[in-house]
Each structure stands twice: as C-alpha cells, then as structure tokens.
Design an enzyme around this catalytic site. Structure first.
Site, PDB file in Angstrom:
ATOM      1  N   HIS A 106      -1.221   2.721   8.383  1.00  0.00           N
ATOM      2  CA  HIS A 106      -2.066   2.549   8.538  1.00  0.00           C
ATOM      3  C   HIS A 106      -2.802   2.202   9.194  1.00  0.00           C
ATOM      4  O   HIS A 106      -3.217   0.255   9.486  1.00  0.00           O
ATOM      5  CB  HIS A 106      -3.703   2.678   7.172  1.00  0.00           C
ATOM      6  CG  HIS A 106      -2.811   3.111   6.133  1.00  0.00           C
ATOM      7  ND1 HIS A 106      -3.535   4.406   6.070  1.00  0.00           N
ATOM      8  CD2 HIS A 106      -1.656   3.537   5.174  1.00  0.00           C
ATOM      9  CE1 HIS A 106      -2.851   5.719   4.670  1.00  0.00           C
ATOM     10  NE2 HIS A 106      -1.427   4.353   4.789  1.00  0.00           N
ATOM     11  N   GLY A 142      -7.110   7.407   0.150  1.00  0.00           N
ATOM     12  CA  GLY A 142      -7.229   6.892  -0.400  1.00  0.00           C
ATOM     13  C   GLY A 142      -7.136   7.043  -1.918  1.00  0.00           C
ATOM     14  O   GLY A 142      -5.953   7.196  -2.287  1.00  0.00           O
ATOM     15  N   GLU A 194       1.688   7.978  -5.591  1.00  0.00           N
ATOM     16  CA  GLU A 194       1.309   6.245  -5.378  1.00  0.00           C
ATOM     17  C   GLU A 194       0.719   6.606  -6.572  1.00  0.00           C
ATOM     18  O   GLU A 194      -0.400   5.624  -7.019  1.00  0.00           O
ATOM     19  CB  GLU A 194       0.474   6.604  -4.206  1.00  0.00           C
ATOM     20  CG  GLU A 194       0.748   4.950  -3.827  1.00  0.00           C
ATOM     21  CD  GLU A 194      -0.161   4.620  -2.586  1.00  0.00           C
ATOM     22  OE1 GLU A 194      -0.950   5.470  -2.360  1.00  0.00           O
ATOM     23  OE2 GLU A 194      -0.432   3.506  -2.487  1.00  0.00           O
ATOM     24  N   HIS A 233       4.946   7.755   0.105  1.00  0.00           N
ATOM     25  CA  HIS A 233       5.229   6.644  -1.216  1.00  0.00           C
ATOM     26  C   HIS A 233       6.055   7.733  -2.199  1.00  0.00           C
ATOM     27  O   HIS A 233       7.194   7.832  -2.957  1.00  0.00           O
ATOM     28  CB  HIS A 233       3.630   6.069  -2.399  1.00  0.00           C
ATOM     29  CG  HIS A 233       3.025   5.361  -1.099  1.00  0.00           C
ATOM     30  ND1 HIS A 233       3.300   3.934  -1.336  1.00  0.00           N
ATOM     31  CD2 HIS A 233       2.060   5.821  -0.365  1.00  0.00           C
ATOM     32  CE1 HIS A 233       2.575   3.401  -0.150  1.00  0.00           C
ATOM     33  NE2 HIS A 233       1.312   4.421   0.253  1.00  0.00           N
TER      34      HIS A 233
HETATM   35 ZN   LIG Z   1      -0.517   5.124   2.501  1.00  0.00          ZN
END
Ligand SMILES: [Zn+2]
Ligand SMILES: [Zn+2]
Lengths: 503, 503
Positions: B103, B308, B338, B363
C-alpha cells in the site's frame, strides 16, 4: 462432480446467474464438512435450531468483540467463561460416545487430584525446592529427603499448599511469562507426572483414582474409553510393588467393578504406551511386555503407543525393527506429528506411523503440511485424534481458529476429538475439547450434525469388539437426549407464547 | 500416479522394503512443494548447498532451543535478530522479481518516514491527545487545533517525539498488552494512516516519498511493483488540491523519473483500492473514478481493489452490481478472507472474489477452510498474495509455522509473498517477508528452488504487459547473482582448504 459443473459455470459467468452460483458454491462447501451427510430427523431439527441460536449468539458476539471469543484465547484466561457458555452446557449433555485419547494418570479432575493430598499415610519432603509425595507407614529419612507426614509440612513450610498446587497443574495466571517456549512448558508438564505418580500409584488410591476417572467421564456422557498408560509401578505400605501385568490386571478389575454399578457403561481398553525417549534395549523390553500383556489380557489390551515430548524423544524410525515385532502382536496407535517443526525428525514420525500401519494417529498436528500423509489418512481411514486444548496449553497453537483441524473437519477427514491430559489444565471429561472444536474449529454454519458425527466417529474408530452393539447403545442415548430436549424446547416455546399472549 | 503406487505398496507392506517405501514417500512429498519442478544448474547447486547450510543451522538451533526460533516469535521481539541472520542476508541479495501487494503510503521505511517530520513548513497541533501534522505557509488556528511549527511543539510539549513516533508505527515493546484483539490493533493501524496522510500528501514530500519507496525496493532487489492506492488527495502550500486522476498522474511521473536513472527497473502499475466501508453511492463514485483512470492511464492502471479491515467493512457481496461494472473495465485484485472468522461475511468475500473473477487474492488467509475456493484457486491459477508479517502484526496468526500458507506452499498453490505495509512495523522491502516464508512456512528440506519459484511467480502473476521481457531481465539478474556467489563460494572453499593445509 458438482464442483466441475461450478467451474464450467464460472467460465461463462456472464451468462449465468451470480446468485445461484453463489448459493451453489456455499452449499458445495457445506456438503464436504464432517457430518454433512447426516440427515436430521424432525426432533433433531428442533434441537439443532435451538443449538444454532446459541452458537450464533456466541459467534456473533465474538465477531463484534473479538477479545471476548473464547476459542481465540488461552484456556487459562477463559476457563470460567466456558463454564458459563450455553453451547458448553449443551455439549455436556450430548452422548459423546468414546474417549479415544487420554492418559491414565492425567484424566481425573484437578480438584479431585488435589484432595488426594489430604489422604492418610501421605508423607512429603521438600528436596531441591520441589515437593515430593509418597505413602509410607512411618517417617523415614531418604538420601536427600526427610519424609514427614504431609500435614506437618502444611503447618510449617511457607506457602506449602500454593507450591503443592502449582506442582499438580499447569494453570498459572502469568502463563505467558512462565511458559516461554514449547520445551519449557513440556518440562513443567513432565514434572507434574513425576509429582503425581507416587501420589496415585499407591494401590488404594490407584484404584480410587481410576474409578474417579471413569465416573467423571460417565458423568460427561462418555460411555467407553481407550486409555493410554505407561503401566507405572504401583506400590503399597507393605513394600509390595506391582509390575505392568499386575497393574493392567488392576485396571481391568476397576473397569469391571465400575461396569457392575453402571450397566450403561460399555467398558474400557488399555493402550500400552511407555515413554519414547529410551534405548533399543528398553524398547526390546517393551516388545516382551506387549507379548505378556497380550497373553494375559487379549481382549482388554487395545494396542501400543509411545509417549513423551516427540521433539526431544526418539523418533519412531529408530525402532522400526522392534515396532514391526510389536505390530505382529497388537494394533498401533502412535502419537505422531505433535509438533510445529516441518521437515524434522518429529514430523517424520507421521511417515513412520503410517508405514508401520498405525490404526489411529495421536494429534497428527503436522499432517496438514504433508500432502501424501493426508491422502493416506483419508484413503485408509486412519483416524486423527485431535486434542484441541492440549495443543493450545502445550504451545503448538494459540487460537483454535488457526488449528489444522479446521482443515481436516472442513474436508471430512476421519477426526475424533479428545482431551489428552485434562487433569493438568483444569478441565474434565470431553466437553471442553468438544466445545473448542465446535466453536473454534468449524464454520458458523456447521451444526448438530458435526457433533453427531464426532460421537459416531469415536465408536467407528475405536477397537471395541462389537461396534454394532456400541452404535446401537449410543443411538438409544442419542435418541433419548434428542427427544427429551426437543420436547422441552417445544413446551418452552408454547409457554413463552402463552406468557406473551398474557402480557 | 506415484502415490497410487505407494498406496498399493502400503497394503502389501509385509512384502515390501520399509526403507525404500519411506524414501519414496518423502520424495513424493518433496515433489509437490512449490518450486520442486525446477532443476538446478551446477552453480545453483553450489549456491543451494551454501544456503541450506545456513538454513539448517538456524532451523536446528531453533529445534534445540525453540524460544530462539525467529519465525515462531512476534516480529517486534525479533527484528534485530532477523537482521543478524545469514539466511536473511542471503535473501536480501536474491533478485526477487516483483512486489505485488503493498500500500503506497505504508511502503517507505519507518526511519525515512520519521525523518520527514523535520521538514520545513511542517506544522503540528495536539488535539484530543493526538498529534496532527500538516504543511502550512504560516500558523493558523483551526476548529479544535492551534497549528504551530512542529519544532516549537518539539521544544515545549512533554515527550512530543516519543508520542509522535508512536503515532507513526505499531512497534511497541509491550505489544501484547496494548494490542488485546484484532479490532484494537486495526484501530491503531488505521490511525497511523490518518497521521501519515497529511504528512506525505504534501506535494513535494509526496513525490519524494514515493521515489524513496521505489529506491528502497530497488535496493532490496525488486524490479517491478504493482501497488495499491486509495489515491489520497494531495495538497500544496498554495491551497491547490490534487484529485485521483492528478495523483495517479503524479505517480506515473515519479515512476518514469525513477526509471530514467534506474534502467534496470521495469516500472510500476497502480491498483486503485479505495476504502471498503462505504455506501452504494460512494461505490458508484468508485466506478466513475475507475473509468476516468482507465481513460487517462490505460497502461499504468492495473486494476481495482477495496481496502480497510474486512471484518468491520462492507462485504463484497453488498456491491456486486457496481463491482461487475468495474470488472468490465479493469482487472480485480480483491483483498479477501483476511480473517480468522469462518462462515462469516468476511470469509465469504472469498466466494464473491472468485465469482467476480478476481485475478489475484489479497491475503486469502481463510481460504484454507474453504475446499471449493482452494480448488478454484488452483484450477484457475488465482495467485494468493501472502503477507506473513502483516498477518502476524495484525493478529491473525502468531507463529509462522501455523500460517495457512504452509499448506499452500506444500501443495504448490499459486503463492506470492509480499509485505503489505512494512513502514508501520519496522521492516522494508520484501526480504523480511521472504525470510519468514522460507524459514517459517516451508519444510527444513525446502531449498533455493522455492525462492526461485517465488520470484518467477511474482512475474507470472503480475499484469506486466511483456512478461517474456520481464522474465528475461529477471533471469539475467538471477544468473548474475548465482554465478557471482557460486564463484565466491568456490574461492572461499579453496582458500579455506589452503589455510587448513597450511595449519
Ligand atoms: Zn493489503
Ligand atoms: Zn497424548
């Protein structure tokens, strides 16, 4: 078959209905879970709805407030909360079938064990900061020990009872600081056995202790057990020592006595499981003991295993010759892969366990990382004896949701859930471990059918001589449980409706 | 095929040779691991022997002293040890190919980020116990904030720098007491973004920051990246505000500038990944932004994702209509699963991600519990972007050896390893996460071929427009790395031998 269709559908997704695909995918996954092939009766559906309301409430509370979710936390921080859980209370009442993985001297509840330290003729000494216990006729002076009646030490030694309790359990408030790694916690764990053995191997206590084990399991709705034992030497006040064959005989007698007063209890079988960290000569001695046990107790003896921390013990591969000898005599039930190490001598025990033809695998924690082992387990129906709380307390995994059994259950592997050594971590019976499996190792959608399958598996993968009979007896208990509870639920609902109308 | 043979052999085990079966079973398992199809060259074998000596030393030390094994412990307790590891040093030098999951505003190292707080024109205020940062021409008074030049606060507010540092990182000595559950740690984590955004979205710093990101990755032997960005609003001292399209333009310019001075750097692509916890109107706005981005940057835009905390955000299923619109425009790279929750709205994101045709999964932590998802991932080569350290720091798993990627790697699923948000937990580049994967998520037997496959996968599952070129360029770097190191190893060995002879 279904999934091939799904995959084809995926390709032409533009043409297909997203929502029906979605539903199908979810249903396909549900259909793979352990227990999913069971079709519930009407009464079972009523009970299941009741159960799932409780499961969802607890699960959804956890989702909103993750710190409150019991299976995600360490047992020592949640014991009292478990005992307040509706799901736990439900599970306590479920006829659970058999206990297939428990160690004789670590099966009775901690409270019972502690109370034994108030027995007559119990002496103690403090040597190297450790309390030792022993039943004696009179005070004696040992090499590094002055034995005194335990009540004298209780009255004179500072914090004697606090220290004694600590030697009988792994429970600590500051467990994270004390148990810094797996070898440290295993050291504490092994030391408990050393403290406990002389306490419960005194013949009168020995008999009382195992009777208590059977009682507690019976009260937890377990009706048959296959227990592991090192066959420790039992002693009495007259200097008699009872060897493996005599001790096995004692066990058989206790079980028979228990069954006399508990006709619904199916019995018990013994898995001879001496310690693994030995040399080849000692292992050869085990072979002899197995033969003698088999000659004396052909029906009572279930088989053979080895115990002790796998990482620090000898790997199975070291004893292939002797173990092949033993295999000719009895079934094998190896502890294997109770480890986080991958590609070590410890998880290679899984390889040797299946090559030696083990009937079940104790723990099999590391099997998830070994695709060929997984395939063999599934193909040959080698049951994996999962002990959720044991794995947490002995520091293999923390959060039950990360335990490899999640995968095994989601894919309908031959899983049974057991308790290993509940005495030392404050639980008793099977319910605590079943609770962890149901709440922490299955989907929010997984329901009563899973619990039913757990019970069925415990019979299916036992070596009870008449499984049809066992299944029939369990089915009666199950039906009774279901029908009684369904009736109560319906009455309660009617009562609720009436009181609503009255308001 | 092989395993069928093995199974048949098992049945007739009495007739077969135990040892050859054992060897075969171990080899069969090795042949399924990610990277196992690679055949090493002579020089690669030399390098591999060198690497495995280091891996085994570290692994066997851990086996003997489990408390010392880095991948079993929390990063915050081991950071300095990692940096002393020979395996880590080796991995730093490996040409790692691409970074596919990171990110933008959490990619530069923590030290660099902290040093930015000494920039000219940076103002700060303390409001509700929190430090806020902002670049300004001159001091202003906000609603609940009196902005002052940061150096004034440094000089007057007690522990200002300690507090500021804490707002820029998750690192805490007492992390276990501070981060009591996953929602708590995510709250701290999200707040770091809030502190950091106004600091690095000041246009001159913004440009410098991302240039630094590229520099650090380049120095870590990463030569291409696909980064996620919310496309935050960038500002300057004259009151100009730069919207998503302009910000994407800035990114493109920075990348092009970097490539001018770093001809071996292949470039970067942008994954537009705004926050997931929004209403349908905002989601519709995302659709428009995607279209505008595509019109302006058809080559630079890689695709779309949502970011988020999944547990607290909206599930994908809520936005199927809009996401299908977006899918018509660009590739999808969804964060999905995730989570530790099983059967929740969060892990159902895996279902919607694959049904929506996601190209990769961010993830996919929960995929292990969903057999149909696993099947689809493998069949359709949907790469799973594993971020080991992120999952540990954000409290999904503790011990890397319990991470579900162990299973994915052992079964050659399409896995890539990435770093997510290294800025906030004290790492930089890919090496720390690759180290965790190699030491903590593979067998002791898994070797250089796995690392090579990781690099190959990072190119294979990227959306770089000319993968042949990318692979060729990477292969050159790889060969260079191998040949140089192999030569050095051989020279060292000769030298060692000579010095041995001399002694
Ligand atoms: Zn991420
Ligand atoms: Zn056990």
């Amino acid at each position: 078959m279904c999934s091939t269709v799904i995959l084809l559908l995926l390709i032409s997704s533009v043409l297909c209905d997203y929502w029906s695909q979605r539903e199908k995918l979810l249903n396909d996954e549900d259909s793979l879970v352990m227990g999913s092939s069971i079709i519930l009766s009407n009464n079972e559906i009523i009970v299941n709805n009741f159960l799932m309301k409780q499961k969802w409430e607890e699960f959804d509370n956890g989702f909103r407030n993750p710190g409150s979710f019991i299976p995600a936390r360490h047992l020592f921080d949640t014991l009292s909360y478990i005992e307040q859980s509706d799901v736990f209370h439900f599970i306590q009442k479920v006829p659970k079938g058999a206990l297939l993985h428990g160690h004789d001297t670590a099966l009775a509840s901690g409270d019972y064990l502690y109370n034994l330290t108030f027995s007559d003729n119990l002496y103690a000494c403090v040597s190297n900061e450790k309390i030792q216990l022993r039943f004696l006729k009179e005070a004696v002076i040992g090499l590094d020990c002055v034995w005194k009646p335990i009540h004298l030490l209780r009255e004179t030694v500072t914090d004697f009872d606090i220290r004694l309790k600590q030697q009988l359990t792994l429970i600590r408030e500051n467990h994270r600081e004390v148990y810094t790694d797996i070898n440290v916690v295993w050291n504490y764990f092994s030391n408990i056995f050393l403290t406990v053995d002389p306490l419960i191997c005194y013949k009168p206590i020995f008999i009382d202790y195992f009777y208590q084990v059977l009682t507690e399991l019976y009260e937890d709705n377990v009706f048959y057990i296959e227990f592991r034992t090192t066959l420790p030497t039992v002693y009495d006040l007259d200097g008699n020592m009872y060897g493996p064959i005599e001790v096995a005989g004692l066990y058989k007698q206790i079980v028979e006595d228990f069954m006399l007063t508990h006709p619904e209890f199916l019995g018990a079988k013994l898995i001879y499981a001496p310690i693994r960290n030995v040399d080849e000569d000692t292992m050869q001695g085990y072979v002899d003991t197995v033969r003698a046990l088999k000659a004396n107790f052909p029906d009572f003896l279930a088989g053979f295993d080895l115990v002790g921390q796998e990482d620090l013990g000898q790997p199975l591969v070291k004893f292939v010759t002797q173990l092949q000898e033993i295999k000719k005599e009895v079934n094998l039930f190896f502890h294997a892969g109770e480890t986080n190490w991958f590609g070590s001598s410890t998880d290679e025990n899984l390889i040797d366990a299946v090559l030696l033809g083990t009937l079940r695998i104790g723990h099999g924690y590391a099997a998830l990382k070994r695709p060929e082992i997984l395939k063999i387990i599934k193909t040959y129906h080698i049951a994996v004896e999962i002990c959720p709380i044991s794995n947490q307390v002995l520091l293999l995994s923390d959060d039950m949701r990360n335990h490899p059994a999640n995968y095994l259950i989601a894919n309908d592997f031959p899983v049974i859930i057991s308790n290993d050594d509940p005495s030392f971590w404050g639980t008793k019976g099977l319910s605590y471990d079943w609770y962890m499996a149901f709440m922490g190792m299955t989907s929010r959608r997984t329901d009563l059918r899973f619990l039913k399958q757990l019970a069925i598996n415990s019979i299916k993968y036992s070596v009870y001589h008449d499984k049809n009979l066992a299944m029939k007896m369990w089915q009666q208990k199950w039906d009774n449980f279901i029908n009684t509870l369904a009736k109560k639920i319906m009455v309660d609902e009617v009562t609720d409706n009436i009181s609503l109308i009255k308001m």
